[in-house]
Write an enzyme that holds these catalytic residues in place. Structure first.
Site, short mmCIF file in Angstrom:
data_model
loop_
_atom_site.label_atom_id
_atom_site.label_comp_id
_atom_site.label_asym_id
_atom_site.label_seq_id
_atom_site.Cartn_x
_atom_site.Cartn_y
_atom_site.Cartn_z
N VAL A 88 0.84 -1.19 0.00
CA VAL A 88 0.00 0.00 0.00
C VAL A 88 0.89 1.26 0.00
O VAL A 88 1.94 1.28 0.64
CB VAL A 88 -0.98 -0.01 1.21
CG1 VAL A 88 -0.23 0.07 2.54
CG2 VAL A 88 -1.98 1.13 1.12
N GLY A 91 2.60 3.11 -4.78
CA GLY A 91 2.34 3.81 -6.04
C GLY A 91 1.66 3.01 -7.14
O GLY A 91 1.82 3.33 -8.32
N LYS A 92 0.89 1.99 -6.78
CA LYS A 92 0.20 1.17 -7.78
C LYS A 92 -0.77 2.02 -8.63
O LYS A 92 -0.72 1.99 -9.85
CB LYS A 92 -0.59 0.03 -7.11
CG LYS A 92 0.27 -0.95 -6.35
CD LYS A 92 -0.56 -2.03 -5.70
CE LYS A 92 -1.47 -1.52 -4.61
NZ LYS A 92 -0.74 -1.03 -3.41
N ILE A 112 -12.30 10.20 -23.62
CA ILE A 112 -12.53 10.43 -22.19
C ILE A 112 -12.31 9.11 -21.44
O ILE A 112 -12.90 8.10 -21.77
CB ILE A 112 -13.95 10.96 -21.92
CG1 ILE A 112 -14.14 12.30 -22.64
CG2 ILE A 112 -14.18 11.12 -20.42
CD1 ILE A 112 -15.58 12.65 -22.90
N HIS A 137 -4.26 -7.22 -4.17
CA HIS A 137 -4.13 -8.66 -4.14
C HIS A 137 -5.49 -9.33 -4.08
O HIS A 137 -5.67 -10.44 -4.56
CB HIS A 137 -3.27 -9.07 -2.96
CG HIS A 137 -2.00 -8.27 -2.91
ND1 HIS A 137 -1.15 -8.28 -1.86
CD2 HIS A 137 -1.46 -7.43 -3.82
CE1 HIS A 137 -0.13 -7.47 -2.11
NE2 HIS A 137 -0.31 -6.93 -3.29
N ASP A 190 12.41 9.49 -7.73
CA ASP A 190 12.60 10.95 -7.66
C ASP A 190 12.73 11.42 -6.22
O ASP A 190 13.18 12.53 -5.94
CB ASP A 190 11.39 11.63 -8.30
CG ASP A 190 10.11 11.29 -7.56
OD1 ASP A 190 9.58 12.14 -6.84
OD2 ASP A 190 9.63 10.13 -7.69
N ALA A 224 6.37 7.28 -10.98
CA ALA A 224 5.01 7.45 -11.50
C ALA A 224 4.65 8.93 -11.47
O ALA A 224 3.99 9.44 -12.37
CB ALA A 224 4.03 6.63 -10.67
#
Ligand code: GDP
Ligand code: MG
Length: 370
Positions: A88, A91-92, A112, A137, A190, A224
């Site tokens: 958790v 960054g999924k 869209i 999961h 980053d 991401a």
């Protein structure tokens, strides 16, 4: 022995339940609408009403359905289907959003974004990748428990500033159990304090050996947030896909899996289906788990109406008679009566199971009181 509830039997004969109950009483059988009667008794009732009986055995129904139809069409390469997993906050969701934005079709008018549980990205090379947009999961496990093996590749997200965490290990175990290859995306490079090499070393403890450490697990450093390394990640996915030699016959009735399904006001039951083989078309008759339907409309991941969807294409399907579950198999059949029959049969079987479970519960409660 097979059994059917009085209500179901009445429905199937298009007779009133009260008439069936009366008929049973004449035979000396006392039963309520929800009670099950055995097949022999049911047969007598059916004859009493002047109907013809056709017994369908488990084997008949399931065999015909589950046996993949022999198709002699040519198999062509299909896009890989990818599931993103990880701890958790690693960054999924951000990664799925960032990858989605790399779709070259994204800039087109009318594009869209629709959340339909899966999307497909077309790269500038023309190659395509399908992402299941239901990270976590639970979704992966739920699909597998229902027998849906849709994922070809798992992308394991590990935050470079946090390293391997409990849910990362869980994800590794899920992927291993499913025998699905893992690509590691080391995210948040980053960030201050990011230490990709530490994350890589930690992978070793879970017998994932990164390529630059002499193993075969490819790690890609990404952000991401800053959209770094996304193309490299996609190329890696395509490379892995090439090794898997993913193929499907497009020129056949569609088979696939339900990724997501819900009842929507004004639209009825809507399911996102991932076509795994064949081509799904508007007008097709299908069975999805315990439900059946006729495709009224197909919408892609941008909400555009399409006429057909081939292998690895996620598509929203309208025209269901009920709402199936994620992980249910989706199969196109030739005729409607067969589709109805199978859906009916499965619903009945499910109700019987529920009934048995409920009955067992009551018994257990009784014993508890003693
Ligand atoms: P998930 O729980 O795995 O779906 O994680 P999210 O995508 O919701 O991200 C959790 C937090 O990490 C959010 O605040 C994101 O903005 C942040 N985040 C995700 N990716 C990056 C990244 O590459 N760099 C940085 N600095 N933050 C990120
Ligand atoms: Mg999330």
């Amino acid at each position: 022995p097979e059994a059917i509830t009085v209500g179901d039997l009445a429905n199937r004969m298009a007779e009133r339940a009260t008439d069936v109950i009366k008929s049973l009483m004449k035979m000396g059988v006392m039963a309520t609408v929800n009670q099950a009667i055995d097949a022999d008794t049911a047969e007598l009732v059916v004859e009493e009403f002047g109907h013809r009986i056709k017994r369908v055995s488990d084997a008949d129904v399931e065999d015909a359905l589950l046996k993949p139809v022999e198709v002699d069409g040519d198999a062509v390469t299909r896009a890989p289907v990818v599931t993103v997993m990880g701890h958790v906050d690693h960054g999924k969701t951000s990664l799925l959003d960032a990858l989605r934005a790399t779709d070259i079709a994204a800039g087109e008018a009318g594009g869209i974004t629709q959340h339909i549980g899966a999307y497909q990205v077309t790269m500038s090379s023309g190659d395509k990748i399908t992402f299941l947009d239901t990270p976590g999961h639970a979704a992966f496990t739920a699909m597998r428990q229902r027998g849906a093996e849709v994922t070809d590749i798992v992308v394991l997200v590990v935050a470079a500033d946090d390293g391997i965490q409990p849910q990362t290990v869980e994800a590794i175990n899920h992927a291993k159990a499913a025998e699905v290859p893992i690509i590691v995306a080391i995210n948040k490079i980053d960030k201050e304090g990011a230490d990709p090499s530490k994350a890589k070393t930690q992978l070793l403890e879970h017998s994932l050996v990164p390529e630059d450490m002499g193993g075969d697990v490819i790690c890609v450093e990404v952000s991401a947030l800053k959209r770094i390394g996304l193309e490299a990640l996609e190329e890696t996915i395509l490379l892995q896909a090439e090794m898997l030699e993913l193929k499907a016959v497009p020129d056949a009735p569609a088979r696939g899996a339900v990724v997501e399904a819900k009842l929507e006001v004004g639209r009825g039951s809507v399911a996102t289906v991932l076509v795994q083989s064949g081509t799904l078309k508007v007008g097709d008759i299908f069975v999805a788990g315990q439900e059946w339907g006729r495709v009224r409309a197909l919408l892609d991941d941008r909400g555009r109406q399409i006429q057909e969807a081939g292998p690895s294409v996620p598509v929203e399907v309208l025209g269901l008679q009920g709402t199936p579950s994620a992980g249910d198999e989706f199969i196109v059949l030739q005729d409607e009566s067969r589709a109805r029959e199978i859906a009916d049969y499965r619903q009945r079987k499910n109700r019987e199971q529920q009934f048995t479970i409920a009955a067992r519960g009551t018994l257990e409660q009784m014993f508890e009181k003693v």
